[in-house]
Design an enzyme around this catalytic site. Structure first.
Site, PDB file in Angstrom:
ATOM      1  N   ASP A 110      -2.288 -12.758   8.840  1.00  0.00           N
ATOM      2  CA  ASP A 110      -2.743 -12.123  10.068  1.00  0.00           C
ATOM      3  C   ASP A 110      -3.713 -13.063  10.778  1.00  0.00           C
ATOM      4  OD1 ASP A 110      -1.284  -9.777   9.875  1.00  0.00           O
ATOM      5  OD2 ASP A 110      -2.809  -8.783   8.644  1.00  0.00           O
ATOM      6  N   GLU A 123      14.210  -6.951  19.560  1.00  0.00           N
ATOM      7  CA  GLU A 123      14.011  -7.980  18.531  1.00  0.00           C
ATOM      8  C   GLU A 123      15.109  -7.889  17.472  1.00  0.00           C
ATOM      9  OE1 GLU A 123      10.207  -8.264  16.698  1.00  0.00           O
ATOM     10  OE2 GLU A 123       9.102  -8.137  18.596  1.00  0.00           O
ATOM     11  N   TYR A 150       2.377 -15.625   4.887  1.00  0.00           N
ATOM     12  CA  TYR A 150       2.237 -14.778   6.067  1.00  0.00           C
ATOM     13  C   TYR A 150       0.763 -14.426   6.231  1.00  0.00           C
ATOM     14  CZ  TYR A 150       2.656 -11.168   9.530  1.00  0.00           C
ATOM     15  OH  TYR A 150       2.509 -10.452  10.693  1.00  0.00           O
ATOM     16  N   ARG A 198       0.832  -1.202   0.000  1.00  0.00           N
ATOM     17  CA  ARG A 198       0.000   0.000   0.000  1.00  0.00           C
ATOM     18  C   ARG A 198       0.868   1.254   0.000  1.00  0.00           C
ATOM     19  NH1 ARG A 198      -2.223  -3.536   3.566  1.00  0.00           N
ATOM     20  NH2 ARG A 198      -1.106  -2.559   5.272  1.00  0.00           N
ATOM     21  N   ARG A 255      12.513 -16.233   7.852  1.00  0.00           N
ATOM     22  CA  ARG A 255      13.211 -15.383   8.803  1.00  0.00           C
ATOM     23  C   ARG A 255      12.728 -15.765  10.198  1.00  0.00           C
ATOM     24  NH1 ARG A 255      17.577 -12.910   7.245  1.00  0.00           N
ATOM     25  NH2 ARG A 255      17.225 -11.095   8.579  1.00  0.00           N
ATOM     26  N   ARG A 258      13.356  -3.466  16.562  1.00  0.00           N
ATOM     27  CA  ARG A 258      12.408  -2.735  17.396  1.00  0.00           C
ATOM     28  C   ARG A 258      12.540  -3.177  18.835  1.00  0.00           C
ATOM     29  NH1 ARG A 258       6.466  -5.256  15.626  1.00  0.00           N
ATOM     30  NH2 ARG A 258       6.818  -7.404  16.336  1.00  0.00           N
ATOM     31  N   ARG A 283       0.213   8.624   4.940  1.00  0.00           N
ATOM     32  CA  ARG A 283      -1.132   9.166   5.126  1.00  0.00           C
ATOM     33  C   ARG A 283      -1.040  10.685   5.166  1.00  0.00           C
ATOM     34  NH1 ARG A 283      -2.905   5.213  10.151  1.00  0.00           N
ATOM     35  NH2 ARG A 283      -3.055   3.283   8.945  1.00  0.00           N
TER      36      ARG A 283
END
Length: 381
Positions: free
Chosen positions: A348, A298, A346, A171, A247, A277, A175
């Site tokens: 969600d 991480e 992957y 995407r 990964r 992160r 924004r």
């Protein structure tokens, strides 16, 4: 019928529950010592904080049926993920939004002005982006790309963004308003007592038995009328053609007395910072109060055989090997491959649940009509 489900994560639990409610006997096994797969949560013994043991999971969906389904089994609390990133000795909000743009460039642009400004920064000579880098340069320009995308992506994927497909950056990554909610779905939340309690609720049915620390053997399949496999697709075949690429993540735990970073997720966009992160888990349960805090740095790297696979790589070599494994799988009888690992995609959580519900419905329809259950309810290819 006697159903064997390999894996006590979301896929196995949801399919098992649907089939158990339809009158089938479901045996669910898992090699780990707990249910929930990578969604597993537990209380930290030192701080009392609810930990997302295998990294953060935030529930977000536009699928009202899935939202209603999970709310049958757990109380969901409102939660919006507001991610920050540290880049070049400053903190910004993600996704890149109007505040990020104005702060980064020292401007006070309105939405239309910002849109025109970013378009002037974008590389308009790229008309058909093929790589991650080209996609980013086309949409946000070099400055934002190098500050927020390049270093993070190199650390996350272990390769140059020039070697990654443009599809990873699907995407428009910006924004032109001040909305810093990381997700844009209608329904967003977190189970009050954690995901393990949610999955325990789904598994709580008299026709479901769960066996932990139990490794699958071919003899188990012979005792079942059908097998649902949510383990690694290549693992079902003992990696006979080679291993699909993943990964994995390493977590460096540390505690802090007080509030360490003031948000649940802080990304680190600079390449020289080795971690991707830091997550501070008490902020994933803002309705709770804890003086102490548990945090994790991480680190992303290529998965070795003994590692937990997290993110399927799905580049050219992996897709070629995947096609071979799909052919092997489709030659099997009475086995359906499901979930993130079983389909090497992957997913969600909401998509995982929707596909599990649909898979169970397909199975029940197939059983009633005498048709063969598909090897994949959703093709990995």
């Amino acid at each position: 019928m006697k159903i064997l489900l390999v894996g006590a994560g979301l896929s196995g639990a949801v399919i098992g529950r649907q089939l158990a409610e339809a009158g089938h006997d479901c045996r669910i096994i898992d090699s780990r010592s707990h249910i929930g797969g990578n969604c597993h949560t537990e209380r930290d013994s030192e701080t009392g904080v609810m930990l997302h043991v295998y990294g953060p999971h935030i529930f977000h969906t536009d699928d009202e049926g899935v939202w209603n389904y999970v709310n049958r089994f757990a109380e969901f609390m409102p939660f919006q993920n507001r991610v920050k990133t540290t880049s070049q000795d400053a903190v910004y909000s993600l996704p890149v939004n109007l505040h990020t743009i104005n702060q980064f460039f020292g401007k006070t642009l309105r939405p239309d002005e910002a849109r025109a400004f970013i378009e002037s920064k974008a590389d308009s000579s790229i008309t058909d982006p093929q790589t991650f880098e080209e996609q980013a340069l086309r949409f946000v320009g070099r400055e934002l790309y190098e500050a927020f995308f390049k270093g993070y992506t190199e650390k996350q994927w272990g390769c140059s963004p020039q070697d990654l497909p443009a599809s990873i950056l699907k995407r428009l990554p910006v924004r032109f308003n001040y909305d810093d909610n990381y997700f844009f779905h209608r329904f967003q939340g977190m189970p009050r007592e954690g995901y393990t309690a949610l999955i325990a609720g789904i598994l709580d049915h008299p026709r479901i038995t769960v066996e932990l620390e139990t490794t699958f053997t071919p003899a188990m399949a012979e005792e079942a009328d059908h097998v649902f496999w949510s383990g690694p697709l290549d693992g079902y075949f003992d990696y006979s053609l080679g291993r699909l690429g993943y990964r994995t993540l390493d977590f460096e735990r540390f505690t802090y007395q007080g509030d360490y970073q003031g948000c649940a997720v802080m990304n680190y966009g600079d390449r020289e910072v080795p971690w991707t992160r830091i997550t501070e888990h008490k902020h994933f349960s803002p309705w709770e109060s804890h003086e102490g805090s548990t945090c994790y740095r991480e680190y992303s790297r290529a998965a070795e055989p003994e590692d937990i696979p997290y993110y399927p790589i799905r580049l050219v070599e992996e897709k070629s090997l995947l096609e071979e494994y799909v052919r092997l799988a489709e030659a099997q009888k009475s086995v359906t491959f499901v979930g993130r690992l079983g389909t090497y995609r992957y997913l969600d959580m909401d998509v995982t649940i929707r596909e599990a519900l649909d898979t169970a419905e397909t199975f029940l329809t197939s059983a009633q009509t005498g048709q063969q259950m598909p090897t994949f309810a959703k093709s990995p290819l």
